[in-house]
Design an enzyme around this catalytic site. Structure first.
Site, mmCIF file in Angstrom:
data_model
loop_
_atom_site.group_PDB
_atom_site.id
_atom_site.type_symbol
_atom_site.label_atom_id
_atom_site.label_comp_id
_atom_site.label_asym_id
_atom_site.label_seq_id
_atom_site.Cartn_x
_atom_site.Cartn_y
_atom_site.Cartn_z
ATOM 1 N N ASN A 29 41.644 40.472 47.535
ATOM 2 C CA ASN A 29 42.184 39.371 48.502
ATOM 3 C C ASN A 29 42.324 40.011 49.836
ATOM 4 O OD1 ASN A 29 42.635 36.737 49.706
ATOM 5 N ND2 ASN A 29 43.580 35.942 47.919
ATOM 6 N N GLN A 67 40.609 25.747 44.246
ATOM 7 C CA GLN A 67 40.407 24.837 45.423
ATOM 8 C C GLN A 67 39.001 24.588 45.358
ATOM 9 O OE1 GLN A 67 42.477 27.666 47.739
ATOM 10 N NE2 GLN A 67 43.719 26.030 48.579
ATOM 11 N N HIS A 112 31.965 29.093 47.928
ATOM 12 C CA HIS A 112 31.629 29.848 46.806
ATOM 13 C C HIS A 112 32.783 29.710 46.051
ATOM 14 C CE1 HIS A 112 29.914 33.970 45.399
ATOM 15 N NE2 HIS A 112 30.152 33.060 44.372
ATOM 16 N N HIS A 163 35.677 30.327 43.478
ATOM 17 C CA HIS A 163 36.812 31.578 43.365
ATOM 18 C C HIS A 163 37.993 30.959 42.751
ATOM 19 C CE1 HIS A 163 37.276 29.854 47.625
ATOM 20 N NE2 HIS A 163 38.716 30.624 47.681
ATOM 21 N N HIS A 170 41.604 31.894 42.001
ATOM 22 C CA HIS A 170 42.797 32.833 42.604
ATOM 23 C C HIS A 170 43.742 33.126 41.079
ATOM 24 C CE1 HIS A 170 42.756 31.645 46.770
ATOM 25 N NE2 HIS A 170 42.388 30.678 46.440
#
Length: 142
Positions: free
Chosen positions: A29, A85, A96, A98, A100
């Site tokens: 990240n 999110q 896109h 994702h 976390h």
């Protein structure tokens, strides 16, 4: 890992990818909110979690579980936060899907739910190139 991936409009170099599965990949990240904060994303650019196929959902979470185990060993932690999110109003800044994955330690956020505020603020940046951190700095490639 051998192949670059696309993360929304941005390319992710193979040097930033440290784990893959048939349908997903895990990568470093650009703006981690804790040491070891990484992302897991489907290889296909899909904007919303609700648009993923059942196979993609299963593969994404299976890889996230594997990545979580790797992070627990590498960072010597016993807790993880997994968060998605899904949509602009939820704080998603890259179109896109994702997930976390954050290694957690006692007291890293007080109160504990402040981690979600940090995610909202941190997700304004993008993952991938330019982080100054390669995948080898996160976990050993498997």
């Amino acid at each position: 890992m051998g192949e670059n991936q696309q993360f929304g409009p941005w390319p992710i170099a193979d040097t930033e990818i440290f784990a893959t599965s048939s349908l997903s990949y895990a990568f470093v990240n650009l703006k981690p909110i804790v040491p070891g904060h990484v992302l897991v994303s489907p290889k296909q650019v899909v904007p919303r979690f609700t648009d993923l196929t059942p196979s993609q959902v299963s593969d994404l979470w299976t890889l996230a579980q594997r990545v979580g185990r790797m992070l627990e060993v590498h960072y010597r932690v016993s807790s993880l936060t997994f968060a998605i999110q899904d949509g602009v109003e939820a704080g998603q800044s890259v179109p896109h899907v994702h997930l976390h994955v954050l290694p957690r330690v006692k007291g890293d956020f007080e109160p504990n739910d402040k981690v979600y505020d940090a995610l909202d603020a941190g997700d304004a940046g993008r993952a991938g190139a330019g982080a100054g951190v390669g995948a080898e700095d996160v976990v050993a490639k498997k």
